[in-house]
Design an enzyme around this catalytic site. Structure first.
Site, PDB file in Angstrom:
ATOM      1  N   ILE A  53      18.923 -44.317  16.350  1.00 55.85           N
ATOM      2  CA  ILE A  53      19.060 -43.234  17.234  1.00 55.85           C
ATOM      3  C   ILE A  53      20.668 -43.244  17.415  1.00 55.85           C
ATOM      4  O   ILE A  53      21.572 -42.098  17.435  1.00 55.85           O
ATOM      5  CB  ILE A  53      18.489 -43.048  18.498  1.00 55.85           C
ATOM      6  CG1 ILE A  53      16.906 -43.154  18.163  1.00 55.85           C
ATOM      7  CG2 ILE A  53      19.103 -41.967  19.359  1.00 55.85           C
ATOM      8  CD1 ILE A  53      16.028 -43.154  19.595  1.00 55.85           C
ATOM      9  N   ASP A 101      27.576 -53.401  19.193  1.00 57.95           N
ATOM     10  CA  ASP A 101      26.265 -53.644  18.569  1.00 57.95           C
ATOM     11  C   ASP A 101      26.206 -54.976  17.961  1.00 57.95           C
ATOM     12  O   ASP A 101      27.234 -55.014  17.663  1.00 57.95           O
ATOM     13  CB  ASP A 101      25.853 -52.465  17.381  1.00 57.95           C
ATOM     14  CG  ASP A 101      24.305 -52.592  17.379  1.00 57.95           C
ATOM     15  OD1 ASP A 101      23.925 -53.652  16.922  1.00 57.95           O
ATOM     16  OD2 ASP A 101      23.786 -51.345  17.145  1.00 57.95           O
ATOM     17  N   TYR A 137       7.840 -53.875  28.473  1.00 56.06           N
ATOM     18  CA  TYR A 137       8.866 -52.889  27.920  1.00 56.06           C
ATOM     19  C   TYR A 137       9.044 -51.965  28.820  1.00 56.06           C
ATOM     20  O   TYR A 137      10.172 -51.457  29.247  1.00 56.06           O
ATOM     21  CB  TYR A 137       8.646 -52.429  26.531  1.00 56.06           C
ATOM     22  CG  TYR A 137       9.655 -51.386  25.946  1.00 56.06           C
ATOM     23  CD1 TYR A 137      10.965 -51.570  25.786  1.00 56.06           C
ATOM     24  CD2 TYR A 137       8.901 -49.984  25.782  1.00 56.06           C
ATOM     25  CE1 TYR A 137      11.695 -50.458  25.355  1.00 56.06           C
ATOM     26  CE2 TYR A 137       9.715 -48.958  25.341  1.00 56.06           C
ATOM     27  CZ  TYR A 137      11.123 -49.174  25.168  1.00 56.06           C
ATOM     28  OH  TYR A 137      12.001 -48.305  24.689  1.00 56.06           O
ATOM     29  N   LYS A 149      12.194 -50.955  31.416  1.00 58.18           N
ATOM     30  CA  LYS A 149      12.972 -49.577  31.309  1.00 58.18           C
ATOM     31  C   LYS A 149      12.923 -49.178  32.625  1.00 58.18           C
ATOM     32  O   LYS A 149      14.138 -48.674  33.115  1.00 58.18           O
ATOM     33  CB  LYS A 149      12.396 -48.811  30.363  1.00 58.18           C
ATOM     34  CG  LYS A 149      12.986 -49.267  28.756  1.00 58.18           C
ATOM     35  CD  LYS A 149      14.219 -49.107  28.680  1.00 58.18           C
ATOM     36  CE  LYS A 149      14.507 -48.970  26.995  1.00 58.18           C
ATOM     37  NZ  LYS A 149      15.999 -48.837  26.859  1.00 58.18           N
ATOM     38  N   VAL A 200       6.216 -45.130  13.726  1.00 57.56           N
ATOM     39  CA  VAL A 200       5.379 -44.819  12.742  1.00 57.56           C
ATOM     40  C   VAL A 200       5.375 -43.763  11.541  1.00 57.56           C
ATOM     41  O   VAL A 200       4.714 -43.738  10.643  1.00 57.56           O
ATOM     42  CB  VAL A 200       3.797 -44.611  13.685  1.00 57.56           C
ATOM     43  CG1 VAL A 200       3.990 -43.378  14.375  1.00 57.56           C
ATOM     44  CG2 VAL A 200       2.809 -44.848  12.914  1.00 57.56           C
ATOM     45  N   VAL A 201       6.339 -42.724  11.876  1.00 60.50           N
ATOM     46  CA  VAL A 201       6.521 -41.898  11.023  1.00 60.50           C
ATOM     47  C   VAL A 201       6.994 -42.259   9.837  1.00 60.50           C
ATOM     48  O   VAL A 201       6.728 -42.220   8.745  1.00 60.50           O
ATOM     49  CB  VAL A 201       7.283 -40.764  11.341  1.00 60.50           C
ATOM     50  CG1 VAL A 201       7.575 -39.617  10.647  1.00 60.50           C
ATOM     51  CG2 VAL A 201       6.447 -39.972  12.636  1.00 60.50           C
ATOM     52  N   PHE A 241      -3.636 -49.009  13.813  1.00 62.63           N
ATOM     53  CA  PHE A 241      -4.162 -49.867  14.930  1.00 62.63           C
ATOM     54  C   PHE A 241      -4.942 -48.994  16.018  1.00 62.63           C
ATOM     55  O   PHE A 241      -4.499 -48.228  16.687  1.00 62.63           O
ATOM     56  CB  PHE A 241      -3.007 -50.769  15.786  1.00 62.63           C
ATOM     57  CG  PHE A 241      -2.509 -51.534  14.652  1.00 62.63           C
ATOM     58  CD1 PHE A 241      -3.007 -52.951  14.291  1.00 62.63           C
ATOM     59  CD2 PHE A 241      -1.389 -51.084  14.009  1.00 62.63           C
ATOM     60  CE1 PHE A 241      -2.115 -53.587  13.404  1.00 62.63           C
ATOM     61  CE2 PHE A 241      -0.482 -51.797  13.049  1.00 62.63           C
ATOM     62  CZ  PHE A 241      -1.029 -53.302  12.751  1.00 62.63           C
ATOM     63  N   LEU A 299      -2.359 -54.765  22.063  1.00 64.25           N
ATOM     64  CA  LEU A 299      -2.184 -55.115  23.508  1.00 64.25           C
ATOM     65  C   LEU A 299      -1.169 -54.491  23.848  1.00 64.25           C
ATOM     66  O   LEU A 299      -0.085 -54.622  23.623  1.00 64.25           O
ATOM     67  CB  LEU A 299      -2.333 -56.505  24.002  1.00 64.25           C
ATOM     68  CG  LEU A 299      -2.289 -57.035  25.311  1.00 64.25           C
ATOM     69  CD1 LEU A 299      -3.671 -56.575  26.253  1.00 64.25           C
ATOM     70  CD2 LEU A 299      -1.974 -58.458  25.564  1.00 64.25           C
TER      71      LEU A 299
END
Length: 312
Positions: free
Chosen positions: A12, A31, A141, A145, A184-185, A201, A266
């Protein structure tokens, strides 16, 4: 503006850097290249290979660059890794964000923070989820956030800053690694092009809000120009199942995609979508890229085997 982008060599972040440069901003990228790639960066972006965990070095860099704006995208963004290494996830996503906030405070910069949508809201009844829904994260996660968001709010109250939060849906697009662990795409498109059956999954009926990277970049630019504090969901408001996603990829590939099913993992949600009414009202933003169009862009990019910066 002078803009510092943490995680700017990421998927991104590199698209955001392109857009900032295109409109004439001066851009510096921070980075550590642990997951980012310098090959994603356009000419004109200065790269500092540094970790947001190095607070003193980050503040020193901010004092040299004197940014007006910091777009904070550097993160540990894999739900599974957060479950396996809670302390590591906490360190990057909470302490790293505090380091960014301190660097911004040292030079009077405003921060626009890339948070998460579904992973933060968790398994709540309100889907699509509005910004005022009570977060119930199902994985470290999402919890980290949300905690980082609280620090942005605290700094706004304590120091009178105008930091802003974008809660992102499942972002996809070119430059997302098809051989990676997330996205996933790209992973599914890469598998189909390689002649492999994608792994699903769970039962494939879980839903996500897939938002194209170009639309996300537009949201960052609008939040930057807005100038004020705020929390905005950035998604499409549409729930798409994994099985529906595979069908859409199959239409692009002109074949029937037969997945391999594996046990659910999980910490991953069953259903997620974001209510984007507030972003439309306050930022004038809406997602414009249809899922079929975005999938085609990803598929053609992988198919063409372009360099990492390549577009179809």
């Amino acid at each position: 503006m002078r803009v510092l982008v943490t995680g700017g060599a990421g998927f991104i972040g590199s698209h955001l850097v392109d857009a900032l440069l295109a409109r004439g901003d001066t851009v510096t990228v921070v980075d550590d290249l642990s997951t980012g790639r310098d090959g994603r960066l356009a000419a004109g972006a200065g790269l500092c290979r540094e970790s947001i965990m190095e607070a003193a070095a980050l503040t020193a860099l901010a004092r040299r660059v004197r940014p007006d704006l910091i777009c904070h995208l550097a993160a540990q963004a894999d739900v599974r890794i957060s479950v396996a290494d809670v302390a590591g996830d906490t360190g990057v996503n909470i302490l790293g964000t505090v380091s960014v906030l301190e660097a911004a405070r040292a030079v009077g910069a405003r921060v626009v923070f890339a948070s998460t949508g579904g992973a933060l809201y968790g398994a709540i009844d309100a889907v699509p989820s509005p910004e005022n829904a009570r977060p119930e994260p199902a994985a470290p996660y999402g919890a980290a956030k949300y905690c980082a968001e609280q620090y942005l709010g605290l700094y706004n109250r304590l120091y009178g800053t105008a930091h802003a939060v974008l809660r992102l849906g499942n972002v996809y697009g070119p430059r997302q690694d098809p051989a990676g662990e997330a996205g996933v795409v790209s992973i599914f498109c890469g598998a189909v092009l390689a002649g492999r059956r994608p792994t699903v999954f769970g039962d494939g009926k879980q839903t996500r809000d897939y938002v194209y990277v170009g639309d996300v970049v537009d949201a960052f630019l609008r939040a930057a120009d807005h100038g004020g504090a705020g929390v905005w969901n950035i998604g499409t408001g549409v729930s798409t199942t994994i099985l529906e996603l595979l069908e859409a990829i199959g239409r692009t590939a002109d074949q029937t995609v037969q997945p391999v099913f594996a046990a659910a993992r999980l910490g991953e949600l069953q259903h997620s979508a974001l209510d984007v009414t507030r972003a439309g009202r306050e930022l004038g933003w809406t997602a414009r890229t249809a899922l079929a169009e975005g999938i085609t862009k990803v598929y053609r990019w992988i198919e063409a085997r372009e360099p990492v910066r390549g577009e179809p």
